[in-house]
Design a protein around this motif. Sequence first.
Motif, PDB file in Angstrom:
ATOM      1  N   UNK A 172       0.835  -1.203   0.000  1.00  0.00           N
ATOM      2  CA  UNK A 172       0.000   0.000   0.000  1.00  0.00           C
ATOM      3  C   UNK A 172       0.868   1.249   0.000  1.00  0.00           C
ATOM      4  N   UNK A 173       1.942   1.244   0.774  1.00  0.00           N
ATOM      5  CA  UNK A 173       2.837   2.399   0.827  1.00  0.00           C
ATOM      6  C   UNK A 173       3.497   2.646  -0.527  1.00  0.00           C
ATOM      7  N   UNK A 174       3.855   1.572  -1.215  1.00  0.00           N
ATOM      8  CA  UNK A 174       4.486   1.725  -2.532  1.00  0.00           C
ATOM      9  C   UNK A 174       3.504   2.321  -3.533  1.00  0.00           C
ATOM     10  N   UNK A 175       2.279   1.838  -3.518  1.00  0.00           N
ATOM     11  CA  UNK A 175       1.279   2.356  -4.454  1.00  0.00           C
ATOM     12  C   UNK A 175       0.949   3.815  -4.137  1.00  0.00           C
ATOM     13  N   UNK A 176       0.849   4.159  -2.855  1.00  0.00           N
ATOM     14  CA  UNK A 176       0.589   5.548  -2.481  1.00  0.00           C
ATOM     15  C   UNK A 176       1.725   6.458  -2.930  1.00  0.00           C
ATOM     16  N   UNK A 177       2.960   5.999  -2.783  1.00  0.00           N
ATOM     17  CA  UNK A 177       4.102   6.794  -3.232  1.00  0.00           C
ATOM     18  C   UNK A 177       4.086   6.958  -4.746  1.00  0.00           C
ATOM     19  N   UNK A 178       3.724   5.900  -5.470  1.00  0.00           N
ATOM     20  CA  UNK A 178       3.618   6.000  -6.927  1.00  0.00           C
ATOM     21  C   UNK A 178       2.578   7.041  -7.322  1.00  0.00           C
ATOM     22  N   UNK A 179       1.423   7.002  -6.694  1.00  0.00           N
ATOM     23  CA  UNK A 179       0.352   7.944  -7.029  1.00  0.00           C
ATOM     24  C   UNK A 179       0.786   9.372  -6.717  1.00  0.00           C
ATOM     25  N   UNK A 180       1.438   9.583  -5.571  1.00  0.00           N
ATOM     26  CA  UNK A 180       1.888  10.919  -5.203  1.00  0.00           C
ATOM     27  C   UNK A 180       2.920  11.444  -6.200  1.00  0.00           C
ATOM     28  N   UNK A 181       3.915  10.610  -6.532  1.00  0.00           N
ATOM     29  CA  UNK A 181       4.945  11.049  -7.470  1.00  0.00           C
ATOM     30  C   UNK A 181       4.372  11.325  -8.857  1.00  0.00           C
ATOM     31  N   UNK A 182       3.442  10.485  -9.295  1.00  0.00           N
ATOM     32  CA  UNK A 182       2.834  10.717 -10.606  1.00  0.00           C
ATOM     33  C   UNK A 182       1.974  11.973 -10.612  1.00  0.00           C
ATOM     34  N   UNK A 183       1.326  12.293  -9.485  1.00  0.00           N
ATOM     35  CA  UNK A 183       0.566  13.545  -9.401  1.00  0.00           C
ATOM     36  C   UNK A 183       1.504  14.749  -9.504  1.00  0.00           C
ATOM     37  N   UNK A 184       2.661  14.668  -8.849  1.00  0.00           N
ATOM     38  CA  UNK A 184       3.644  15.759  -8.947  1.00  0.00           C
ATOM     39  C   UNK A 184       4.176  15.885 -10.379  1.00  0.00           C
ATOM     40  N   UNK A 185       4.357  14.744 -11.042  1.00  0.00           N
ATOM     41  CA  UNK A 185       4.839  14.773 -12.422  1.00  0.00           C
ATOM     42  C   UNK A 185       3.792  15.395 -13.345  1.00  0.00           C
ATOM     43  N   UNK A 186       2.524  15.088 -13.119  1.00  0.00           N
ATOM     44  CA  UNK A 186       1.461  15.695 -13.935  1.00  0.00           C
ATOM     45  C   UNK A 186       1.454  17.208 -13.751  1.00  0.00           C
ATOM     46  N   UNK A 187       1.631  17.668 -12.524  1.00  0.00           N
ATOM     47  CA  UNK A 187       1.680  19.112 -12.272  1.00  0.00           C
ATOM     48  C   UNK A 187       2.876  19.732 -12.989  1.00  0.00           C
ATOM     49  N   UNK A 188       4.035  19.060 -12.926  1.00  0.00           N
ATOM     50  CA  UNK A 188       5.220  19.576 -13.620  1.00  0.00           C
ATOM     51  C   UNK A 188       5.019  19.587 -15.138  1.00  0.00           C
ATOM     52  N   UNK A 189       4.372  18.562 -15.664  1.00  0.00           N
ATOM     53  CA  UNK A 189       4.103  18.526 -17.109  1.00  0.00           C
ATOM     54  C   UNK A 189       3.167  19.662 -17.516  1.00  0.00           C
TER      55      UNK A 189
ATOM     56  N   UNK B  98      13.102  23.810 -27.390  1.00  0.00           N
ATOM     57  CA  UNK B  98      13.790  22.521 -27.455  1.00  0.00           C
ATOM     58  C   UNK B  98      14.117  21.990 -26.071  1.00  0.00           C
ATOM     59  N   UNK B  99      14.601  22.873 -25.197  1.00  0.00           N
ATOM     60  CA  UNK B  99      14.907  22.453 -23.825  1.00  0.00           C
ATOM     61  C   UNK B  99      13.653  22.058 -23.060  1.00  0.00           C
ATOM     62  N   UNK B 100      12.573  22.785 -23.294  1.00  0.00           N
ATOM     63  CA  UNK B 100      11.316  22.433 -22.618  1.00  0.00           C
ATOM     64  C   UNK B 100      10.797  21.076 -23.106  1.00  0.00           C
ATOM     65  N   UNK B 101      10.914  20.820 -24.404  1.00  0.00           N
ATOM     66  CA  UNK B 101      10.486  19.518 -24.937  1.00  0.00           C
ATOM     67  C   UNK B 101      11.375  18.395 -24.406  1.00  0.00           C
ATOM     68  N   UNK B 102      12.675  18.648 -24.297  1.00  0.00           N
ATOM     69  CA  UNK B 102      13.591  17.649 -23.749  1.00  0.00           C
ATOM     70  C   UNK B 102      13.267  17.359 -22.277  1.00  0.00           C
ATOM     71  N   UNK B 103      13.001  18.394 -21.499  1.00  0.00           N
ATOM     72  CA  UNK B 103      12.642  18.211 -20.094  1.00  0.00           C
ATOM     73  C   UNK B 103      11.325  17.455 -19.973  1.00  0.00           C
ATOM     74  N   UNK B 104      10.368  17.767 -20.827  1.00  0.00           N
ATOM     75  CA  UNK B 104       9.089  17.074 -20.796  1.00  0.00           C
ATOM     76  C   UNK B 104       9.254  15.598 -21.141  1.00  0.00           C
ATOM     77  N   UNK B 105      10.086  15.292 -22.118  1.00  0.00           N
ATOM     78  CA  UNK B 105      10.347  13.898 -22.472  1.00  0.00           C
ATOM     79  C   UNK B 105      11.039  13.142 -21.354  1.00  0.00           C
ATOM     80  N   UNK B 106      11.998  13.792 -20.685  1.00  0.00           N
ATOM     81  CA  UNK B 106      12.691  13.151 -19.567  1.00  0.00           C
ATOM     82  C   UNK B 106      11.733  12.876 -18.414  1.00  0.00           C
ATOM     83  N   UNK B 107      10.851  13.819 -18.145  1.00  0.00           N
ATOM     84  CA  UNK B 107       9.872  13.631 -17.069  1.00  0.00           C
ATOM     85  C   UNK B 107       8.885  12.528 -17.438  1.00  0.00           C
ATOM     86  N   UNK B 108       8.518  12.438 -18.719  1.00  0.00           N
ATOM     87  CA  UNK B 108       7.631  11.361 -19.157  1.00  0.00           C
ATOM     88  C   UNK B 108       8.302   9.995 -18.964  1.00  0.00           C
TER      89      UNK B 108
END
Length: 107
Positions: free
Chosen positions: A43-60, A80-90
């Motif tokens: 449960x802790x692993x899944x909660x951490x995954x959901x939290x990190x993915x929510x932060x990634x969505x906000x960053x995207x 170009x740098x923004x697209x590269x950062x977006x790809x790395x975050x994806x």
Amino acid sequence: MSSHDSVRHFHKANPDDPPVQRPPVGPRGPIPGPNFLGLEGRIAIVQAQVFLLAMIVIAQLWLVTDALYELLSGRTANLGWLALASGAIFALALLITFWPRRRIEGS
């Protein structure tokens, strides 16, 4: 075919479907899905995954907003740098989504 035989004949939407089985029953009722009862910390692993993915969505969303602002204002040097950062975050989001599950299930 008599009316008695038609009562026993059940129509299946897809005849190739495997037979349906009832889920295993525990002391509190049916046990859902795969049996992860012995996996401590799942449960802790899944909660951490959901939290990190929510932060990634906000960053995207922030990166897309910034890229649109740069594009519409005519300053295309940073796109170009923004697209590269977006790809790395994806790629990081894919890693967070799939890597821990494979380690837990032992596949």
